[in-house]
Design a protein around this motif. Sequence first.
Motif, PDB file in Angstrom:
ATOM      1  N   ALA A  21      -7.615 -14.047 -65.121  1.00  0.00           N
ATOM      2  CA  ALA A  21      -6.639 -13.081 -65.626  1.00  0.00           C
ATOM      3  C   ALA A  21      -5.739 -12.592 -64.500  1.00  0.00           C
ATOM      4  O   ALA A  21      -6.207 -12.223 -63.429  1.00  0.00           O
ATOM      5  N   LEU A  67      -5.913 -11.915 -70.581  1.00  0.00           N
ATOM      6  CA  LEU A  67      -6.262 -10.607 -71.128  1.00  0.00           C
ATOM      7  C   LEU A  67      -5.980 -10.527 -72.627  1.00  0.00           C
ATOM      8  O   LEU A  67      -6.315  -9.535 -73.272  1.00  0.00           O
ATOM      9  N   LEU A  87      -7.756  -3.548 -66.624  1.00  0.00           N
ATOM     10  CA  LEU A  87      -8.964  -4.054 -65.966  1.00  0.00           C
ATOM     11  C   LEU A  87      -9.747  -2.924 -65.296  1.00  0.00           C
ATOM     12  O   LEU A  87     -10.984  -2.910 -65.316  1.00  0.00           O
ATOM     13  N   ARG A 113     -11.513  -0.980 -67.950  1.00  0.00           N
ATOM     14  CA  ARG A 113     -12.633  -1.786 -68.474  1.00  0.00           C
ATOM     15  C   ARG A 113     -13.802  -1.776 -67.495  1.00  0.00           C
ATOM     16  O   ARG A 113     -14.968  -1.661 -67.881  1.00  0.00           O
ATOM     17  N   ILE A 124      -1.843  -4.809 -66.585  1.00  0.00           N
ATOM     18  CA  ILE A 124      -3.075  -5.590 -66.504  1.00  0.00           C
ATOM     19  C   ILE A 124      -4.073  -4.910 -65.571  1.00  0.00           C
ATOM     20  O   ILE A 124      -5.259  -4.766 -65.887  1.00  0.00           O
TER      21      ILE A 124
END
Length: 254
Positions: free
Chosen positions: A155, A28, A247, A250, A243
């Motif tokens: 990731a 990431l 994600l 995103r 994380i």
Amino acid sequence: MNLTEAGLLLAAGLAAGTVNAVAGGGSLITFPALIAIGVPPVPANVSNSVAVCPGYLASVVGSRADLPGRRNVVRLLPAAVLGAVAGCVLLLATPARAFELVVPFLVLGATTVLAFQTRLRRLVGHPRDLSPRRRTLALQTMVALGAVYGGYFGAALGVMLVAGLALVLDESLARVSALKNLLSAVVGLTTVSVFAVFGPVNWAAVAVVAPATIVGGYLGARLVRRLPPTVLKAVIVVFGTAIGLVLLHRALTA
């Protein structure tokens, strides 16, 4: 690639190698850096998988003293290789959008498993209470699923592996982390082999990022050995949650 872009990739590679060794999720850092210098998303994902592999190898060297019994480790390697190949094929052969929506929940789920590891063990049974056959099957399944994920989208692979391995292994978190490093390296080497032949790799970017991940991976693995188990677990849980949320944001805004 100009000097500013090369400097950005070097810094990202160093940070990613360290983060991968400690908690996982360094992709990431390097993936957005590749996007920032103009590499298209799919080549960036493939190039990133190739570039971070040397950092995994350095992490193995730094944590080799904490690896569990070598005979048991060797038995896990076929599942890691086959799972990684399956993940690579999935990436190259199918649209990514559906999986992008699933990935954040996988990461957040793995982080939750690690955070509530003790309580979950009361429900599913402590590893030492399981029969050898059931324990072996559970371990092989965790490795295979983690490898599929790593071959497709690396990731947070470390978070996924630590969560799964810690649930089925009666080992210290430092030893689990060392095994995670080895399996991540195997998955990384497998993805390099597949993507080098079939994937759109940006080799110039790889040449800049890869050496930096080696330094970061070794330093991160040495740091893990010095962290108390509770601190290491807290770092992985916090980083894994961050994380997963990144994600998810995103995926929903893409």
